[in-house]
Write a protein that holds these residues in place. Structure first.
Motif, PDB file in Angstrom:
ATOM      1  N   LEU A 100      -5.451  -3.631 -13.090  1.00  0.00           N
ATOM      2  CA  LEU A 100      -4.990  -2.078 -13.588  1.00  0.00           C
ATOM      3  C   LEU A 100      -3.608  -2.282 -13.906  1.00  0.00           C
ATOM      4  CD1 LEU A 100      -7.202   0.607 -12.043  1.00  0.00           C
ATOM      5  CD2 LEU A 100      -7.204  -0.283 -14.427  1.00  0.00           C
ATOM      6  N   THR A 101      -2.880  -1.714 -14.707  1.00  0.00           N
ATOM      7  CA  THR A 101      -1.458  -1.384 -14.962  1.00  0.00           C
ATOM      8  C   THR A 101      -1.038  -0.144 -13.945  1.00  0.00           C
ATOM      9  OG1 THR A 101      -1.630  -1.957 -17.167  1.00  0.00           O
ATOM     10  CG2 THR A 101       0.395  -0.725 -16.352  1.00  0.00           C
ATOM     11  N   ARG A 102      -0.157  -0.762 -13.227  1.00  0.00           N
ATOM     12  CA  ARG A 102       0.329   0.400 -12.030  1.00  0.00           C
ATOM     13  C   ARG A 102       1.347   1.461 -12.636  1.00  0.00           C
ATOM     14  NH1 ARG A 102       1.050  -1.491  -5.704  1.00  0.00           N
ATOM     15  NH2 ARG A 102       1.439   0.579  -4.953  1.00  0.00           N
ATOM     16  N   TYR A 103       0.970   2.806 -12.199  1.00  0.00           N
ATOM     17  CA  TYR A 103       1.839   4.154 -12.764  1.00  0.00           C
ATOM     18  C   TYR A 103       3.431   3.922 -12.150  1.00  0.00           C
ATOM     19  CZ  TYR A 103      -2.406   5.894 -14.750  1.00  0.00           C
ATOM     20  OH  TYR A 103      -3.421   6.072 -15.154  1.00  0.00           O
ATOM     21  N   VAL A 104       4.520   4.474 -12.710  1.00  0.00           N
ATOM     22  CA  VAL A 104       5.724   4.479 -11.870  1.00  0.00           C
ATOM     23  C   VAL A 104       5.665   5.442 -10.868  1.00  0.00           C
ATOM     24  CG1 VAL A 104       8.086   5.008 -12.264  1.00  0.00           C
ATOM     25  CG2 VAL A 104       6.868   3.688 -13.949  1.00  0.00           C
ATOM     26  N   LEU A 105       6.114   5.134  -9.612  1.00  0.00           N
ATOM     27  CA  LEU A 105       6.110   6.097  -8.401  1.00  0.00           C
ATOM     28  C   LEU A 105       4.611   6.383  -7.816  1.00  0.00           C
ATOM     29  CD1 LEU A 105       8.601   8.868  -9.654  1.00  0.00           C
ATOM     30  CD2 LEU A 105       9.006   6.537  -8.460  1.00  0.00           C
ATOM     31  N   GLU A 106       3.704   5.447  -8.336  1.00  0.00           N
ATOM     32  CA  GLU A 106       2.228   5.390  -7.772  1.00  0.00           C
ATOM     33  C   GLU A 106       2.296   4.935  -6.505  1.00  0.00           C
ATOM     34  OE1 GLU A 106      -2.280   4.892  -9.272  1.00  0.00           O
ATOM     35  OE2 GLU A 106      -0.729   3.600 -10.041  1.00  0.00           O
ATOM     36  N   THR A 107       1.695   5.496  -5.357  1.00  0.00           N
ATOM     37  CA  THR A 107       1.869   4.958  -3.980  1.00  0.00           C
ATOM     38  C   THR A 107       0.729   3.919  -3.806  1.00  0.00           C
ATOM     39  OG1 THR A 107       0.134   6.610  -3.371  1.00  0.00           O
ATOM     40  CG2 THR A 107       2.582   7.157  -3.073  1.00  0.00           C
ATOM     41  N   ASP A 108       0.526   3.122  -2.744  1.00  0.00           N
ATOM     42  CA  ASP A 108      -0.455   1.952  -2.803  1.00  0.00           C
ATOM     43  C   ASP A 108      -1.717   2.795  -2.582  1.00  0.00           C
ATOM     44  OD1 ASP A 108       1.462  -0.053  -2.977  1.00  0.00           O
ATOM     45  OD2 ASP A 108       1.632  -0.013  -0.707  1.00  0.00           O
ATOM     46  N   LYS A 109      -1.809   3.832  -1.674  1.00  0.00           N
ATOM     47  CA  LYS A 109      -2.935   4.748  -1.474  1.00  0.00           C
ATOM     48  C   LYS A 109      -3.543   5.061  -2.896  1.00  0.00           C
ATOM     49  CE  LYS A 109      -5.347   8.183   1.315  1.00  0.00           C
ATOM     50  NZ  LYS A 109      -4.806   9.383   2.124  1.00  0.00           N
ATOM     51  N   GLU A 110      -2.848   5.670  -3.818  1.00  0.00           N
ATOM     52  CA  GLU A 110      -3.353   6.103  -5.099  1.00  0.00           C
ATOM     53  C   GLU A 110      -3.660   5.153  -5.817  1.00  0.00           C
ATOM     54  OE1 GLU A 110      -0.175  10.046  -5.293  1.00  0.00           O
ATOM     55  OE2 GLU A 110       0.294   8.155  -6.286  1.00  0.00           O
ATOM     56  N   TYR A 111      -3.135   4.040  -5.851  1.00  0.00           N
ATOM     57  CA  TYR A 111      -3.387   2.853  -6.817  1.00  0.00           C
ATOM     58  C   TYR A 111      -4.620   2.209  -6.177  1.00  0.00           C
ATOM     59  CZ  TYR A 111      -2.970  -1.545  -9.284  1.00  0.00           C
ATOM     60  OH  TYR A 111      -3.431  -2.559  -9.991  1.00  0.00           O
ATOM     61  N   ASP A 112      -4.893   2.337  -4.926  1.00  0.00           N
ATOM     62  CA  ASP A 112      -6.234   1.607  -4.210  1.00  0.00           C
ATOM     63  C   ASP A 112      -7.452   2.385  -4.771  1.00  0.00           C
ATOM     64  OD1 ASP A 112      -4.841  -0.826  -3.367  1.00  0.00           O
ATOM     65  OD2 ASP A 112      -4.664   0.208  -1.154  1.00  0.00           O
ATOM     66  N   ALA A 113      -7.026   3.858  -4.769  1.00  0.00           N
ATOM     67  CA  ALA A 113      -8.268   4.654  -5.064  1.00  0.00           C
ATOM     68  C   ALA A 113      -8.502   4.693  -6.533  1.00  0.00           C
ATOM     69  CB  ALA A 113      -7.702   6.277  -4.657  1.00  0.00           C
ATOM     70  N   ARG A 114      -7.635   4.308  -7.398  1.00  0.00           N
ATOM     71  CA  ARG A 114      -7.820   4.066  -8.919  1.00  0.00           C
ATOM     72  C   ARG A 114      -8.598   2.800  -9.055  1.00  0.00           C
ATOM     73  NH1 ARG A 114      -4.645   3.204 -13.388  1.00  0.00           N
ATOM     74  NH2 ARG A 114      -2.677   2.778 -11.881  1.00  0.00           N
ATOM     75  N   LEU A 115      -8.229   1.842  -8.213  1.00  0.00           N
ATOM     76  CA  LEU A 115      -8.809   0.725  -8.523  1.00  0.00           C
ATOM     77  C   LEU A 115     -10.537   0.845  -8.242  1.00  0.00           C
ATOM     78  CD1 LEU A 115      -6.384  -1.935  -6.950  1.00  0.00           C
ATOM     79  CD2 LEU A 115      -7.148  -1.759  -9.349  1.00  0.00           C
ATOM     80  N   ARG A 116     -10.768   1.517  -6.957  1.00  0.00           N
ATOM     81  CA  ARG A 116     -12.025   1.704  -6.534  1.00  0.00           C
ATOM     82  C   ARG A 116     -12.845   2.538  -7.512  1.00  0.00           C
ATOM     83  NH1 ARG A 116      -9.368   2.394  -1.774  1.00  0.00           N
ATOM     84  NH2 ARG A 116      -9.708   4.640  -1.900  1.00  0.00           N
ATOM     85  N   THR A 117     -12.262   3.597  -8.282  1.00  0.00           N
ATOM     86  CA  THR A 117     -13.127   4.429  -9.312  1.00  0.00           C
ATOM     87  C   THR A 117     -13.050   3.705 -10.551  1.00  0.00           C
ATOM     88  OG1 THR A 117     -11.056   5.638  -9.495  1.00  0.00           O
ATOM     89  CG2 THR A 117     -12.681   6.312  -7.558  1.00  0.00           C
ATOM     90  N   THR A 118     -12.501   3.009 -10.947  1.00  0.00           N
ATOM     91  CA  THR A 118     -12.463   2.264 -12.396  1.00  0.00           C
ATOM     92  C   THR A 118     -13.573   1.270 -12.461  1.00  0.00           C
ATOM     93  OG1 THR A 118     -10.140   2.707 -12.405  1.00  0.00           O
ATOM     94  CG2 THR A 118     -11.275   1.395 -14.180  1.00  0.00           C
ATOM     95  N   PRO A 119     -14.629   1.623 -13.250  1.00  0.00           N
ATOM     96  CA  PRO A 119     -15.641   0.446 -13.554  1.00  0.00           C
ATOM     97  C   PRO A 119     -15.157  -0.474 -14.715  1.00  0.00           C
ATOM     98  CG  PRO A 119     -16.147   2.367 -14.570  1.00  0.00           C
ATOM     99  CD  PRO A 119     -14.761   2.596 -13.827  1.00  0.00           C
ATOM    100  N   LEU A 120     -16.006  -1.750 -14.487  1.00  0.00           N
ATOM    101  CA  LEU A 120     -15.518  -2.974 -15.478  1.00  0.00           C
ATOM    102  C   LEU A 120     -16.571  -3.042 -16.390  1.00  0.00           C
ATOM    103  CD1 LEU A 120     -13.702  -5.216 -16.374  1.00  0.00           C
ATOM    104  CD2 LEU A 120     -15.022  -6.675 -14.562  1.00  0.00           C
ATOM    105  N   GLU A 121     -16.204  -2.974 -17.757  1.00  0.00           N
ATOM    106  CA  GLU A 121     -17.575  -3.484 -18.684  1.00  0.00           C
ATOM    107  C   GLU A 121     -17.219  -4.906 -18.987  1.00  0.00           C
ATOM    108  OE1 GLU A 121     -17.396  -1.207 -22.371  1.00  0.00           O
ATOM    109  OE2 GLU A 121     -17.282   0.773 -21.230  1.00  0.00           O
ATOM    110  N   ASN A 122     -18.037  -5.844 -18.378  1.00  0.00           N
ATOM    111  CA  ASN A 122     -17.931  -7.027 -18.151  1.00  0.00           C
ATOM    112  C   ASN A 122     -18.545  -7.635 -19.787  1.00  0.00           C
ATOM    113  OD1 ASN A 122     -17.695 -10.056 -17.713  1.00  0.00           O
ATOM    114  ND2 ASN A 122     -18.009  -9.622 -15.579  1.00  0.00           N
ATOM    115  N   HIS A 123     -17.504  -7.859 -20.795  1.00  0.00           N
ATOM    116  CA  HIS A 123     -17.813  -8.410 -21.981  1.00  0.00           C
ATOM    117  C   HIS A 123     -17.726  -9.867 -21.832  1.00  0.00           C
ATOM    118  CE1 HIS A 123     -17.898  -4.480 -24.129  1.00  0.00           C
ATOM    119  NE2 HIS A 123     -17.070  -4.300 -23.455  1.00  0.00           N
TER     120      HIS A 123
END
Length: 497
Positions: free
Chosen positions: A47-70
């Motif tokens: 996942l592309t990390r946002y500017v000023l995004e904290t580690d906690k916010e980035y980890d939360a976004r990783l956990r909530t983003t599903p992958l469509e495995n094409h």
């Protein structure tokens, strides 16, 4: 100090790959993560990390983003066609060897049959572009063939991905043939222990290395009685570099990562639309949720009153359109648009037929490469058994990729428009073939059972009718037209139309 440095250099030489390996390893790691998906893909943080995004916010976004495995979906489609029919093998006299049946049943001493093993070869060759097959035979010190048979010794195969093959060398022989003369690979990893095997035409050396202590704990050198390196490079598609293949998902993985990031944007857009940010001073007390109360200090400046920060980014619909376009591009790259359900409803008949032909050509090339790899594998297997391979391996060369639903609809439409009994019989024969039945066999079965085939549907034959008063001739094409002309005084003319 010189001894320590020499030992350190030796360990580094054993565990480090050549220049091509070091160059392509990150790409192979990326392809592996794209195919496996799940926690491997999430931990790789694609996942592309946002500017000023904290580690906690980035980890939360990783956990909530599903992958469509094409990537996995496309390779599964390929394998479903490639191994719909088992390959035909003609062993040319090897059937008398008891080791052959055992090898076909358990090819790798891990319970996998030869067909299952070749499916794995096809899978990992599709992922990385190529894979390696090692044919080995344990050296247990047996003197005779009978001793080997009593001990259950026979050749077996191992599958290696490019990520564990550290170094290799090819050399052109005086005859012009290119031969593999050196191979080094990581055979096993157990905790801090690494087992590295080195093959040459003269010897086989096995090193056991303790990476934590930085020492070589064991070294075994055996004579290579085969006189050549028993390794086969199974290509998915050949590249311009010897020992490297072309992956099926090299470009698809990038599009999959784009879809992965778009899916995260969808989730973020929905959250920001549903829960806009509240801007307030630190002294203002605000609740959370519908109907919450905001307590403002009495002396608060009116210009500092709380307000909601509305989201003004891209709409969810536009992101979904981008995702649909990306999926369509994957189907075009993989030639799977005609076999993926979401696409088959929107493609025309001509487009689907063209897509079938392109997919058939791709599958035929993959089948030819698998066939070549297995033939080379059998050459080595027979060399270990003291004989020569004279058999044949035949993988399906053409894949009957058809839109059966469309074909049946066309047959039904043709049958409703047909007027000749012979055409009815032809259409019934096509329907029988679609049901994998031989029309002649069905007819013979009816006759042997004492039954007569069903008569064809009565067909009205057009004919000419003539007016006795004016001599005008007309054609009665249906029974209703015939009755209408008869009521007007027309009569049959002897000449058939």
């Amino acid at each position: 100090m010189n001894v320590i440095q020499t030992l350190s250099d030796e360990l580094k030489r054993l565990l480090q790959g050549n220049l091509l390996y070091e160059t392509y390893y990150p790409q192979w790691q990326y392809l592996l993560e794209s195919y496996v998906g799940g926690a491997e893909y999430r931990d790789a943080k694609h996942l592309t990390r946002y500017v000023l995004e904290t580690d906690k916010e980035y980890d939360a976004r990783l956990r909530t983003t599903p992958l469509e495995n094409h990537c996995q979906s496309v390779i599964s489609v390929y394998n479903s066609f490639l191994f719909r029919e088992e390959p035909e093998r003609e062993f040319a006299g090897l059937e008398a060897l008891p080791e052959l049946e055992d090898f076909l049943y358990d090819a790798d001493f891990d319970g996998r049959s030869l067909d299952s093993f070749m499916k794995d070869v096809a899978t990992w060759s599709s992922v990385f572009g190529h894979s390696w097959i090692i044919v080995s035979k344990p050296n247990v010190g047996a003197v005779t063939v009978a001793d080997e048979m009593a001990m259950g010794v026979r050749p077996y195969v191992s599958l290696l991905t490019p990520m564990v093959v550290l170094d290799w060398k090819y050399q052109r022989q005086p005859s012009g043939r290119v031969e593999l003369t050196y191979l080094r690979y990581l055979e096993d990893v157990t905790g801090d222990l690494r087992t590295v095997k080195i093959w040459s035409k003269e010897s086989v050396t096995t090193h056991t290395i303790d990476t934590k202590k930085g020492i070589i704990t064991d070294e075994i050198v055996e004579v290579n009685g085969l006189g050549k390196i028993p390794a086969v490079c199974a290509y998915n598609g050949r590249s311009i570099i010897r020992g490297f293949g072309v992956s099926d998902i090299a470009d698809i993985a990038d599009v999959q990562k784009f879809i992965y990031n778009c899916t995260s944007e969808v989730e973020q857009s929905i959250r920001m639309d549903s829960h806009p940010s509240l801007v307030k001073t630190p002294e203002t007390q605000a609740g959370i949720g519908a109907g919450s109360i905001v307590h403002m200090p009495e002396n608060l400046d009116p210009g500092l009153k709380p307000y909601l920060l509305e989201f003004g980014g891209a709409s969810v619909d536009s992101i979904y359109k981008s995702i649909e376009h990306a999926i369509s591009s994957i189907d075009k790259m993989a030639n799977t648009g005609a076999v993926r359900a979401t696409e088959s409803r929107t493609m025309s008949g001509v487009a689907m037929e063209t897509e079938f032909q392109l997919l058939n050509a791709r599958l035929s090339e993959k089948a030819d490469n698998l066939e070549l790899a297995e033939e080379q594998m059998w050459d080595l297997w027979c060399a270990y058994m003291g004989t020569t391979w004279q058999g044949e391996i035949d993988y399906p060369g053409s894949f009957n990729i058809r839109d059966t639903g469309s074909e049946i609809a066309q047959l039904v439409q043709a049958k409703s428009a047909a007027t000749n009994p012979k055409v009815f019989n032809l259409i019934d024969g096509k329907i029988a073939e679609w049901m994998d039945e031989d029309p002649a066999v069905l007819f013979a079965a009816d006759m042997l059972g004492g039954q007569q085939p069903l008569p064809p549907v009565p067909v009205y034959e057009p004919h000419i009718m003539c007016n006795p008063d004016t001599g005008e001739e007309v054609i009665a094409r249906t029974e209703q037209e015939h009755l209408d002309y008869m009521a007007q005084g027309y009569y049959h003319k002897e000449e058939d139309y």
